[in-house]
Design a protein around this motif. Sequence first.
Motif, PDB file in Angstrom:
ATOM      1  N   VAL A 207      -0.007   5.288   0.645  1.00 58.56           N
ATOM      2  CA  VAL A 207      -1.129   6.139   1.050  1.00 58.56           C
ATOM      3  C   VAL A 207      -0.754   7.610   0.853  1.00 58.56           C
ATOM      4  CG1 VAL A 207      -2.844   6.567   2.840  1.00 58.56           C
ATOM      5  CG2 VAL A 207      -1.588   4.390   2.810  1.00 58.56           C
TER       6      VAL A 207
ATOM      7  N   TYR B  22       0.840  -1.202   0.000  1.00 58.93           N
ATOM      8  CA  TYR B  22       0.000   0.000   0.000  1.00 58.93           C
ATOM      9  C   TYR B  22       0.876   1.253   0.000  1.00 58.93           C
ATOM     10  CZ  TYR B  22      -3.967  -2.896   1.544  1.00 58.93           C
ATOM     11  OH  TYR B  22      -4.950  -3.835   1.633  1.00 58.93           O
TER      12      TYR B  22
ATOM     13  N   PRO C 252      -2.669  10.190   5.949  1.00 60.32           N
ATOM     14  CA  PRO C 252      -2.384   8.794   5.587  1.00 60.32           C
ATOM     15  C   PRO C 252      -2.368   7.844   6.789  1.00 60.32           C
ATOM     16  CG  PRO C 252      -0.918  10.234   4.387  1.00 60.32           C
ATOM     17  CD  PRO C 252      -1.647  11.100   5.389  1.00 60.32           C
TER      18      PRO C 252
ATOM     19  N   LEU D 254       3.590   5.473   3.936  1.00 63.60           N
ATOM     20  CA  LEU D 254       2.722   6.622   4.146  1.00 63.60           C
ATOM     21  C   LEU D 254       3.484   7.874   3.695  1.00 63.60           C
ATOM     22  CD1 LEU D 254       1.536   5.799   7.806  1.00 63.60           C
ATOM     23  CD2 LEU D 254       0.464   5.090   5.652  1.00 63.60           C
TER      24      LEU D 254
ATOM     25  N   VAL E 131      -3.736   4.354  -2.198  1.00 63.81           N
ATOM     26  CA  VAL E 131      -4.822   4.819  -1.345  1.00 63.81           C
ATOM     27  C   VAL E 131      -4.903   6.342  -1.433  1.00 63.81           C
ATOM     28  CG1 VAL E 131      -5.789   4.873   0.974  1.00 63.81           C
ATOM     29  CG2 VAL E 131      -4.428   2.888   0.232  1.00 63.81           C
ATOM     30  N   CYS E 132      -6.042   6.828  -1.931  1.00 62.93           N
ATOM     31  CA  CYS E 132      -6.306   8.266  -2.003  1.00 62.93           C
ATOM     32  C   CYS E 132      -6.944   8.657  -0.666  1.00 62.93           C
ATOM     33  CB  CYS E 132      -7.259   8.536  -3.159  1.00 62.93           C
ATOM     34  SG  CYS E 132      -8.078  10.133  -3.095  1.00 62.93           S
ATOM     35  N   ALA E 133      -6.179   9.367   0.163  1.00 55.82           N
ATOM     36  CA  ALA E 133      -6.661   9.710   1.500  1.00 55.82           C
ATOM     37  C   ALA E 133      -7.084  11.181   1.539  1.00 55.82           C
ATOM     38  CB  ALA E 133      -5.564   9.445   2.526  1.00 55.82           C
TER      39      ALA E 133
ATOM     40  N   ALA F  77      -5.811   7.252   7.802  1.00 56.79           N
ATOM     41  CA  ALA F  77      -6.486   6.423   6.778  1.00 56.79           C
ATOM     42  C   ALA F  77      -6.102   4.946   6.921  1.00 56.79           C
ATOM     43  CB  ALA F  77      -6.141   6.922   5.378  1.00 56.79           C
ATOM     44  N   ILE F  78      -4.811   4.680   7.146  1.00 63.02           N
ATOM     45  CA  ILE F  78      -4.392   3.267   7.227  1.00 63.02           C
ATOM     46  C   ILE F  78      -4.928   2.636   8.516  1.00 63.02           C
ATOM     47  CG2 ILE F  78      -2.118   3.361   8.387  1.00 63.02           C
ATOM     48  CD1 ILE F  78      -2.821   1.397   5.163  1.00 63.02           C
TER      49      ILE F  78
ATOM     50  N   ILE G  13       3.720  -1.167   3.930  1.00 59.65           N
ATOM     51  CA  ILE G  13       2.961   0.067   3.705  1.00 59.65           C
ATOM     52  C   ILE G  13       3.894   1.267   3.721  1.00 59.65           C
ATOM     53  CG2 ILE G  13       1.155   1.570   4.673  1.00 59.65           C
ATOM     54  CD1 ILE G  13       0.163  -1.128   6.118  1.00 59.65           C
TER      55      ILE G  13
END
Length: 407
Positions: free
Chosen positions: A224, A222, A341, A362, A256-258, A344-345, A360
């Motif tokens: 973010v 991921y 981010p 961020l 991931v669009c946060a 969001a995660i 991940i």
Amino acid sequence: LVCTNCKKQYPIDRVYPRCDACSEPLEVGAENFQPNINQGNPLTQTILDRYSAFFPFKKTNNSLSLHEGFTPLVDSPTLAQDLGVARISFKNETQNPTWSFKDRGTVTGLNLALELGYTRIGTVSTGNMAVSVAAYGAKAGLDTIILVSASLPPEKINPIAIYNPTLIKVEGDYGKLYFDSLEIGKENNIYFINSDVPFRVEGSKTIAFEICEQLQFEVPDYVVVPTSSGGNFRGILKGFEEFKLAGLINKIPTMVCAQAAGCSPIYNAFINNQNSITRVDKPNTLCHAIDNPYPPSGNQVLRKLKEYNGIAVAVSDEEVITAQKKMASFGIFGQPDSAVPLAAIEKIHREKKLKKSDTIALIVTGSGLKYPSALEKHRMNILQCGINNLNEAIKSTLRKPTSLKAN
Ligand SMILES: [Zn+2]
């Protein structure tokens, strides 16, 4: 240049960044890249040098650089343990010359502007991008025109003004400024390096390039990204796409669009399965760096989320403030937007979507010092005592010695 939507092609020296046929943003077409990363000494090299095979420049002008990029990817084993994942890291963009990721796109935009013979540059911004363009314009000795909204507080105006650009507070519809500035730029030979213009997006690619290098070309599961105009999101994804095309990596991460819930036009369209964004009437969030109510690249972000099975997440200001404090507990002080981010995660984690093997990254886009008034939202732990009581006061706070815990 190629239209991100209808694929209509335009010459590379076209300055207007949108398609005549469908009004969607243009981007630099992906070519057959050589998998060349110029190895060199990162103390003297620039991102323009290192990744020159991935830029369409005729010539790299290193004198424009303030040595942006090459920012750290900071692991947090404690956080990884909390979330039950293999690895989580912060890409710390606060360590750029003007304390945000914007410097990457400013130097690539500037490289093109000079290649095209411009001596005037500009931007429309409420913060990070204005500071960045003002700094680079000052170094290059160019006429630099910065347009901000008339309501911008001195806390944000002064860090732009210190670089002595032509700074204009514009009254009226701020959203309209993005488009008006491009028209005015065309008439007056000013190259506006706005949020999602093709050559700013080119600079954001280097965030992805560096993450790949920092993880020995093991792409995270991921990535973010706090998302406003959509330019940085597009650039980071484009970076992964181009490294894959060059054969340097073998997958694209789940992007991931946060967004902040108080202004989440892309998230709104995503969850309602729409193909285009709708303007948010009244943005209501303290994440001012990502509160664009009508992101110029919003539709393109939607298209890319669909293409790659990406995710959009919106988080509340309360969640953001909690995440900002938590991020500081790992030694990283980002502006509220940069904590989006992490918030969001954590949300994705609560929805039980993360796997034990997940890695991940961020994106911490800008420094917390950029927005000190947000600090008033925090409860800070500060003691006070008389100098004669200092020893006792300190003693009362001491914990029993234990082994040091690595964060
Ligand atoms: Zn088009």
